[in-house]
Scaffold this motif. Structure first.
Motif, PDB file in Angstrom:
ATOM      1  N   PRO A   1      -3.719 -11.751  -2.912  1.00  0.00           N
ATOM      2  CA  PRO A   1      -5.008 -12.431  -3.058  1.00  0.00           C
ATOM      3  C   PRO A   1      -5.045 -13.796  -2.386  1.00  0.00           C
ATOM      4  O   PRO A   1      -4.026 -14.481  -2.301  1.00  0.00           O
ATOM      5  CB  PRO A   1      -5.143 -12.597  -4.576  1.00  0.00           C
ATOM      6  N   ALA A   2      -6.227 -14.184  -1.934  1.00  0.00           N
ATOM      7  CA  ALA A   2      -6.450 -15.572  -1.502  1.00  0.00           C
ATOM      8  C   ALA A   2      -6.390 -16.439  -2.758  1.00  0.00           C
ATOM      9  O   ALA A   2      -6.587 -15.942  -3.873  1.00  0.00           O
ATOM     10  CB  ALA A   2      -7.823 -15.681  -0.854  1.00  0.00           C
TER      11      ALA A   2
ATOM     12  N   PHE B   1     -16.586 -11.946   3.823  1.00  0.00           N
ATOM     13  CA  PHE B   1     -15.286 -12.573   3.583  1.00  0.00           C
ATOM     14  C   PHE B   1     -14.187 -11.604   4.004  1.00  0.00           C
ATOM     15  O   PHE B   1     -14.248 -10.405   3.703  1.00  0.00           O
ATOM     16  CB  PHE B   1     -15.116 -12.932   2.105  1.00  0.00           C
TER      17      PHE B   1
ATOM     18  N   LEU C   1      -6.387  -0.345  -6.986  1.00  0.00           N
ATOM     19  CA  LEU C   1      -6.803  -1.759  -6.936  1.00  0.00           C
ATOM     20  C   LEU C   1      -8.279  -1.883  -7.323  1.00  0.00           C
ATOM     21  O   LEU C   1      -8.675  -2.808  -8.051  1.00  0.00           O
ATOM     22  CB  LEU C   1      -6.558  -2.339  -5.540  1.00  0.00           C
TER      23      LEU C   1
ATOM     24  N   VAL D   1     -15.402  -4.112  -1.110  1.00  0.00           N
ATOM     25  CA  VAL D   1     -15.062  -2.799  -0.543  1.00  0.00           C
ATOM     26  C   VAL D   1     -13.547  -2.703  -0.488  1.00  0.00           C
ATOM     27  O   VAL D   1     -12.892  -3.547   0.129  1.00  0.00           O
ATOM     28  CB  VAL D   1     -15.648  -2.637   0.879  1.00  0.00           C
TER      29      VAL D   1
ATOM     30  N   ASP E   1     -12.669   3.356   2.510  1.00  0.00           N
ATOM     31  CA  ASP E   1     -12.067   2.801   3.716  1.00  0.00           C
ATOM     32  C   ASP E   1     -13.172   2.031   4.423  1.00  0.00           C
ATOM     33  O   ASP E   1     -14.308   2.519   4.518  1.00  0.00           O
ATOM     34  CB  ASP E   1     -11.574   3.960   4.603  1.00  0.00           C
TER      35      ASP E   1
ATOM     36  N   LEU F   1       0.825  -1.210   0.000  1.00  0.00           N
ATOM     37  CA  LEU F   1       0.000   0.000   0.000  1.00  0.00           C
ATOM     38  C   LEU F   1       0.860   1.262   0.000  1.00  0.00           C
ATOM     39  O   LEU F   1       0.368   2.356  -0.262  1.00  0.00           O
ATOM     40  CB  LEU F   1      -0.960  -0.012   1.195  1.00  0.00           C
TER      41      LEU F   1
ATOM     42  N   TYR G   1      -1.177  -5.230   3.102  1.00  0.00           N
ATOM     43  CA  TYR G   1      -0.931  -5.080   1.664  1.00  0.00           C
ATOM     44  C   TYR G   1      -1.838  -6.011   0.846  1.00  0.00           C
ATOM     45  O   TYR G   1      -2.447  -6.940   1.387  1.00  0.00           O
ATOM     46  CB  TYR G   1       0.545  -5.397   1.359  1.00  0.00           C
TER      47      TYR G   1
HETATM   48  C1  LIG Z   1      -4.688  -9.370   1.782  1.00  0.00           C
HETATM   49  S1  LIG Z   1      -5.522  -8.346   0.601  1.00  0.00           S
HETATM   50  C2  LIG Z   1      -6.991  -9.313   0.244  1.00  0.00           C
HETATM   51  C3  LIG Z   1      -7.602  -9.060  -1.119  1.00  0.00           C
HETATM   52  C4  LIG Z   1      -8.837  -9.891  -1.463  1.00  0.00           C
HETATM   53  N1  LIG Z   1      -9.792  -9.939  -0.388  1.00  0.00           N
HETATM   54  C5  LIG Z   1      -8.466 -11.300  -1.844  1.00  0.00           C
HETATM   55  O1  LIG Z   1      -8.494 -12.177  -0.978  1.00  0.00           O
HETATM   56  O2  LIG Z   1      -8.114 -11.538  -3.021  1.00  0.00           O
HETATM   57  C6  LIG Z   1      -6.127  -7.083   1.714  1.00  0.00           C
HETATM   58  C7  LIG Z   1      -6.821  -5.917   1.018  1.00  0.00           C
HETATM   59  O3  LIG Z   1      -7.422  -5.082   2.016  1.00  0.00           O
HETATM   60  C8  LIG Z   1      -7.305  -3.741   1.609  1.00  0.00           C
HETATM   61  N2  LIG Z   1      -7.431  -2.863   2.788  1.00  0.00           N
HETATM   62  C9  LIG Z   1      -6.524  -2.668   3.770  1.00  0.00           C
HETATM   63  N3  LIG Z   1      -7.008  -1.791   4.663  1.00  0.00           N
HETATM   64  C10 LIG Z   1      -8.261  -1.420   4.241  1.00  0.00           C
HETATM   65  C11 LIG Z   1      -9.261  -0.534   4.741  1.00  0.00           C
HETATM   66  N4  LIG Z   1      -9.066   0.173   5.866  1.00  0.00           N
HETATM   67  N5  LIG Z   1     -10.424  -0.422   4.057  1.00  0.00           N
HETATM   68  C12 LIG Z   1     -10.613  -1.125   2.907  1.00  0.00           C
HETATM   69  N6  LIG Z   1      -9.705  -1.970   2.378  1.00  0.00           N
HETATM   70  C13 LIG Z   1      -8.537  -2.133   3.038  1.00  0.00           C
HETATM   71  C14 LIG Z   1      -5.927  -3.690   0.950  1.00  0.00           C
HETATM   72  O4  LIG Z   1      -5.787  -2.570   0.104  1.00  0.00           O
HETATM   73  C15 LIG Z   1      -5.888  -5.022   0.217  1.00  0.00           C
HETATM   74  O5  LIG Z   1      -6.359  -4.897  -1.095  1.00  0.00           O
END
Ligand SMILES: C[S@@+](CC[C@H](N)C(=O)[O-])C[C@H]1O[C@@H](n2cnc3c(N)ncnc32)[C@H](O)[C@@H]1O
Length: 213
Positions: free
Chosen positions: A45-46, A138, A98, A92, A124, A30, A42
């Motif tokens: 993806p899962a 999720f 992204l 969200v 956010d 990030l 950061y």
């Molecule tokens: C580990 S990745 C998971 C991505 C997706 N859920 C997947 O599994 O493919 C975590 C995501 O959460 C987002 N993120 C982190 N803090 C956040 C916040 N306060 N509000 C919204 N998104 C956030 C990051 O930008 C990142 O894209």
């Protein structure tokens, strides 16, 4: 995992993404977007199928609504919309960059979606009120600490406003102790990762009624 298997898996992922015209595989800090914060995780993806391993599609009906909090490039949004009969699928994501990639991924995948109602929200999580019809949440370890507790507080307020069964699917569940300490989350299923630790595992919970309610 040995180098050969790693290479084979990376190649398999690349071919899959090429075949379906999507881009979800990168790992992105990030810091690149000026959004770094010690409690925000950061983008990583899962694995494809993470959701299906933890939540069999037969358990979902046409009234269910899915949200991925921290949806990144939208891989789990695509998984949910392509393989389940959800009424609505929501992602969200904090980062505009992204979120933009997720929009393009969803547009390219449109014809393959079982649930055509996909909503991507650039926000956010702290500013996002959980809709009162959400029934599956999720989380892929998107945030920690106070951000995590605020997001869970937001979810519990929605359940208390509009009592309903909610399933939470939590991949890399580092904040599980916080969930269990609320007294509201009942663990129902675990899909263990390769190493047997928190990372790579998925835990599934249902949310119960507020004590005394
Ligand atoms: C580990 S990745 C998971 C991505 C997706 N859920 C997947 O599994 O493919 C975590 C995501 O959460 C987002 N993120 C982190 N803090 C956040 C916040 N306060 N509000 C919204 N998104 C956030 C990051 O930008 C990142 O894209």
């Amino acid at each position: 995992m040995n180098a050969y298997r790693r290479l084979r898996r990376a190649l398999g992922r690349a071919l899959y993404e090429r075949r379906y015209g999507v881009r979800t595989s990168d790992v992105v800090s990030l810091t690149e977007f000026g959004l770094d914060h010690r409690e925000r995780v950061y983008y990583s993806p899962a694995s494809w199928r993470t959701l299906r391993r933890a939540l069999p599609p037969r358990e979902i009906g046409g009234h269910d609504v899915f949200v991925d909090l921290g949806s990144g490039m939208g891989r789990m949004v695509l998984e949910a919309a392509a393989h389940y009969p959800f009424k609505r699928v929501i992602g969200v994501e904090l980062s505009a960059e992204l979120d933009e990639i997720a929009r393009s991924n969803v547009a390219g995948f449109r014809r393959r979606l079982r649930c055509p109602d996909v909503e991507l929200v650039r926000s956010d999580v702290l500013d996002y009120p959980i809709p009162d019809d959400v029934s599956v949440v999720f989380l892929n370890n998107p945030f920690r600490g106070e951000i995590f507790s605020a997001a869970i507080g937001n979810l519990l307020r929605s359940v208390d406003r509009s009592p309903r069964p909610v399933t939470v699917v939590y991949y890399n569940p580092v904040e599980e102790p916080f969930l269990l300490a609320t007294g509201r989350f009942r663990h129902t299923r675990t899909v263990a990762g390769r190493g047997g630790g928190v990372f790579g595992s998925t835990r599934v919970y249902t949310i119960g009624a507020r004590p005394g309610a």
